[in-house]
Write a protein that holds these residues in place. Structure first.
Motif, mmCIF file in Angstrom:
data_model
loop_
_atom_site.group_PDB
_atom_site.id
_atom_site.type_symbol
_atom_site.label_atom_id
_atom_site.label_comp_id
_atom_site.label_asym_id
_atom_site.label_seq_id
_atom_site.Cartn_x
_atom_site.Cartn_y
_atom_site.Cartn_z
ATOM 1 N N UNK A 179 0.738 -1.319 -0.004
ATOM 2 C CA UNK A 179 0.300 -0.272 -0.057
ATOM 3 C C UNK A 179 0.980 1.230 -0.148
ATOM 4 N N UNK A 180 2.252 1.402 -0.252
ATOM 5 C CA UNK A 180 3.115 2.232 0.111
ATOM 6 C C UNK A 180 3.615 2.583 1.240
ATOM 7 N N UNK A 181 3.948 2.333 2.372
ATOM 8 C CA UNK A 181 4.218 2.707 3.420
ATOM 9 C C UNK A 181 6.010 2.731 3.008
ATOM 10 N N UNK A 182 6.793 1.925 2.711
ATOM 11 C CA UNK A 182 8.199 2.960 2.632
ATOM 12 C C UNK A 182 8.311 3.670 2.083
ATOM 13 N N UNK A 183 7.906 3.487 0.363
ATOM 14 C CA UNK A 183 7.806 4.714 0.288
ATOM 15 C C UNK A 183 7.169 5.818 -0.008
ATOM 16 N N UNK A 184 6.522 5.881 0.729
ATOM 17 C CA UNK A 184 5.759 7.011 1.664
ATOM 18 C C UNK A 184 7.123 8.069 2.883
ATOM 19 N N UNK A 185 7.661 6.630 3.228
ATOM 20 C CA UNK A 185 9.376 7.403 4.244
ATOM 21 C C UNK A 185 10.133 8.213 3.313
ATOM 22 N N UNK A 186 10.257 7.606 2.268
ATOM 23 C CA UNK A 186 11.768 7.427 1.299
ATOM 24 C C UNK A 186 10.643 9.051 0.462
ATOM 25 N N UNK B 51 13.529 11.592 13.957
ATOM 26 C CA UNK B 51 13.840 9.674 13.683
ATOM 27 C C UNK B 51 12.937 9.103 13.055
ATOM 28 N N UNK B 52 13.238 8.000 11.561
ATOM 29 C CA UNK B 52 12.520 7.278 11.380
ATOM 30 C C UNK B 52 12.718 5.698 11.403
ATOM 31 N N UNK B 53 11.830 5.446 11.517
ATOM 32 C CA UNK B 53 12.310 3.918 11.805
ATOM 33 C C UNK B 53 10.972 2.766 10.963
ATOM 34 N N UNK B 54 11.746 2.224 9.867
ATOM 35 C CA UNK B 54 11.550 1.018 8.440
ATOM 36 C C UNK B 54 11.419 -0.199 9.300
ATOM 37 N N UNK B 55 10.177 -1.310 9.809
ATOM 38 C CA UNK B 55 10.392 -2.316 10.163
ATOM 39 C C UNK B 55 11.386 -2.664 11.056
ATOM 40 N N UNK C 95 6.935 5.471 12.155
ATOM 41 C CA UNK C 95 7.438 4.178 12.714
ATOM 42 C C UNK C 95 6.497 3.168 11.963
ATOM 43 N N UNK C 96 7.486 2.562 11.261
ATOM 44 C CA UNK C 96 6.238 1.504 10.058
ATOM 45 C C UNK C 96 6.811 -0.213 10.999
ATOM 46 N N UNK C 97 5.786 -0.789 11.082
ATOM 47 C CA UNK C 97 6.526 -1.624 11.495
ATOM 48 C C UNK C 97 4.607 -2.954 11.817
ATOM 49 N N UNK C 98 4.820 -4.423 12.020
ATOM 50 C CA UNK C 98 4.138 -4.739 12.102
ATOM 51 C C UNK C 98 3.611 -6.209 13.280
ATOM 52 N N UNK C 99 4.465 -5.395 14.074
ATOM 53 C CA UNK C 99 4.889 -5.362 15.759
ATOM 54 C C UNK C 99 3.628 -4.411 16.439
ATOM 55 N N UNK C 100 2.540 -5.578 16.379
ATOM 56 C CA UNK C 100 1.437 -4.605 17.433
ATOM 57 C C UNK C 100 1.725 -4.044 18.788
ATOM 58 N N UNK C 101 2.699 -4.974 19.913
ATOM 59 C CA UNK C 101 2.814 -4.380 20.268
ATOM 60 C C UNK C 101 4.479 -3.348 21.271
#
Length: 619
Positions: free
Chosen positions: A349-356, A456-460, A486-492
């Motif tokens: 859906x473009x999450x990493x593209x958005x960070x770039x 600070x920008x964190x991708x996974x 932050x982009x992450x699949x870690x819900x916790x």
């Protein structure tokens, strides 16, 4: 019933002892999580369990007749096979029956072969199995069964390997980071699947929600020794704290870490077993709750970063597309001081593209990104760190900075930051090429943090990090006073760190949700009730003949038409894509145009026949 026993195994590499005298067992229906720091021997133990490595001493004993499958981080698949061929290549009798049935459907003129295949489906009760495996493929987004393995992305290969294992339903399933490369929707589906299925699991995962909701036992490897906890993640935290206190009351740092983690777990919403009974439509309540989380945290580090001016980062009418896929559509946003944004959405859906775009690594199609003069960006990408031969850990981080300034003239040196992220003084002088994958990610994280960015920008950032490191990172980020994306699949992780979310829905739609992931999940459930997928009814043409209103031969033809229509639609889409790319020469355009016309004609004929049969079924 005992499936597997590990008896007094030990393993060393040169002078370094990973573990010794390690023993534990895996029994039927246990769902065990294996927890350890990166570099302490998790992967080695998994390889010993699966026979890919052997211990220096001791043994692994498996019960006779037990079928075991292993999902590694690097799946072992054959490049030249298609997705469908890869599934049927596995050693499963029912799958072979289904394969023969699928082939018979493609050759309806051979009535004898079809009848034989049909009877075998009946004999092995393969109809339900076929439905289940197609549901698994659908949930893991593996719809194109004719695509070759060599053309799949790394994430698709991991999902295919997972699908093959789930379809085969082994007695014992060993998993190495099963949630990597899955989006949140897939993770939650897999979580529910494992929680409901009577399946025996032994897995390494850093996903603490997964641990909490799936596992009923934790096996921890620490300092070369095994500790076992008969409960889920919350229980493990409690008993871990008690053990640390009992062993050495002076280890305040470790004790405090688990006290905080346990306190957080106790304040979490319960597992999502039922839907919210009423719609949560007061967003301000959620927003207030989100900000209260930050106020509850006790600041320890007091980082003294560069002053942030009035202008931080502004995004004005951003548009971005790739071919026909829209990533952003007239997106506007102005960041404020201390903002902490989590980004979620399905893969693609473009999450990493958005960070770039945010970091100006790529440009939008239109619109602009304005970054304030006082802003110093720090960007942790998924690419990791480039290892230079014969370079030591401490030298890597010193290339980027010597210290992080704190208030009142204090500072954290490069060595102290490495210690905080679990590189002891001895480890700091190891060569980088000796580090495990998780340790490399940890070091890369330190190189970003030592530069003391104020945005600070964190991708996974949580991929491949162990739970202890995640606790340290969360503690550091809770102290961090700058802006955080932050982009992450870690819900916790997201629940602890962020105050609101950008939800990427696809097709350029990005929603701003004023709460963390658990808030979002509750809200979504309250306005969009979960529809449980019902298993499809067994395709038994003999039993359904009268009800369907179709003869036996018509039923065969109907199913064949569905397959042929899907194939023709895919062929039509591929030809149209060639025209859209505009790379064809004149001769090739004429050739493809004739093929397209033929495909469209065949498609119309088959669809007309399909509708005719479909109407008979409804009568």
């Amino acid at each position: 019933m005992n499936y597997l026993s590990v008896e007094n195994i030990a393993k060393s590499f040169g002078a370094r002892t990973l573990f010794e005298d390690v023993s534990f067992g895996i029994n039927k229906d246990q769902k065990i999580a294996f927890v350890a720091k990166n570099g302490s021997g998790k992967t080695t133990i998994l390889k010993i369990l699966t026979g890919q490595d052997s211990p220096d001493s001791g043994q692994v004993v498996m019960r006779k007749g037990i079928r075991m499958e292993f999902l590694s981080q690097e799946p072992n698949l054959q490049d030249e096979l298609t997705v469908e061929e890869s599934i049927f290549a596995s050693d499963n009798d029912i799958l072979k029956v289904i394969e023969q049935y699928e082939k018979a459907l493609e050759n309806p003129e051979d009535a004898e072969a079809y009848q034989k295949a049909f009877e075998q489906m009946e004999l092995h009760n393969a109809w339900d199995f076929e439905t289940q495996y197609k549901q698994i493929l659908s949930k893991l987004k593996l719809e194109d069964l004719k695509q070759k393995v060599k053309n799949l992305s790394g994430g698709q290969k991991k999902r295919l390997a997972l699908a093959i294992i789930l379809i085969n339903k082994p007695d014992l399933l060993i998993l190495d980071e099963p949630t990597n490369h899955l989006d949140l929707e897939m993770i939650e589906w897999l979580e529910n699947y494992f929680a409901k299925e009577n399946i025996t699991l032994f897995m390494v995962t850093h996903d603490r929600f997964f641990l909490e909701r799936v596992c009923n036992e934790i096996v921890e490897l620490e300092n070369g020794k095994i500790y076992q906890y008969k409960g889920n993640y919350s229980y493990y935290l409690q008993k871990k704290e008690e053990r640390v206190v009992a062993e050495n009351a002076s280890i305040d740092k470790a004790q405090n870490l688990y006290v905080k983690e346990l306190d957080w777990m106790r304040r979490q919403p319960k597992a999502r077993t039922t839907k919210s009974k009423s719609r949560i439509d007061d967003f301000y309540v959620i927003k207030e709750k989100a900000h209260s989380r930050r106020r509850e945290h006790q600041v320890e580090l007091e980082i003294n970063m560069e002053r942030i001016g009035s202008k931080i980062v502004e995004l004005h009418k951003l548009n971005k597309s790739f071919h026909e896929k829209t990533i952003l559509k007239d997106f506007n946003y102005t960041f404020t001081k201390g903002e902490r944004v989590g980004i979620i959405g399905k893969n693609g859906t473009g999450k990493s593209t958005f960070l770039n775009i945010l970091t100006q690594a790529i440009q939008p199609d239109s619109g602009k990104v304005v970054i304030g003069e006082t802003i110093k960006l720090g960007y942790y990408t998924q690419n990791g760190i480039e290892v230079k031969p014969e370079q030591k850990v401490i030298d890597v981080i010193k290339e980027f900075g010597e210290y992080i300034p704190l208030t009142k003239g204090r500072f954290i040196s490069a060595a102290q930051l490495l210690e905080r992220f679990l590189f002891d003084r001895k480890k700091q002088y190891d060569f980088v090429e000796k580090l495990s994958g998780g340790e490399l990610k940890r070091l890369y994280l330190c190189t970003v943090l030592i530069q003391n960015p104020n945005f600070l920008i964190l991708d996974e950032p949580t991929n491949d990090l162990d739970i202890v490191t995640l606790n340290v990172l969360e503690s550091f980020l809770l102290d961090y006073p700058g802006c955080l994306v932050v982009v992450s699949h870690d819900r916790y992780f997201m629940d602890k760190i962020v105050d609101h979310l950008f939800v990427f829905r696809g097709e350029g739609v990005v929603e701003d949700f004023p709460g963390n992931y658990s808030d979002f999940r509750i809200y979504e459930d309250s306005i969009e009730p979960v529809k449980e997928e019902q298993p499809k009814e067994k395709v038994n043409w003999k039993e359904n003949q009268v009800r369907n209103g179709l003869t036996f031969q018509e039923q065969k033809e109907f199913q064949k038409l569905e397959r042929e229509i899907a194939k023709l639609e895919q062929e039509k889409t591929e030809i149209e894509k060639l025209f859209a790319e505009g790379k064809l020469g004149d001769d090739e355009i004429e050739k493809q145009a004739k093929i397209l016309q033929k495909v469209i004609h065949q498609l119309e004929e088959k669809e007309e026949k399909w509708f005719e049969l479909s109407s008979k079924m409804e009568e």
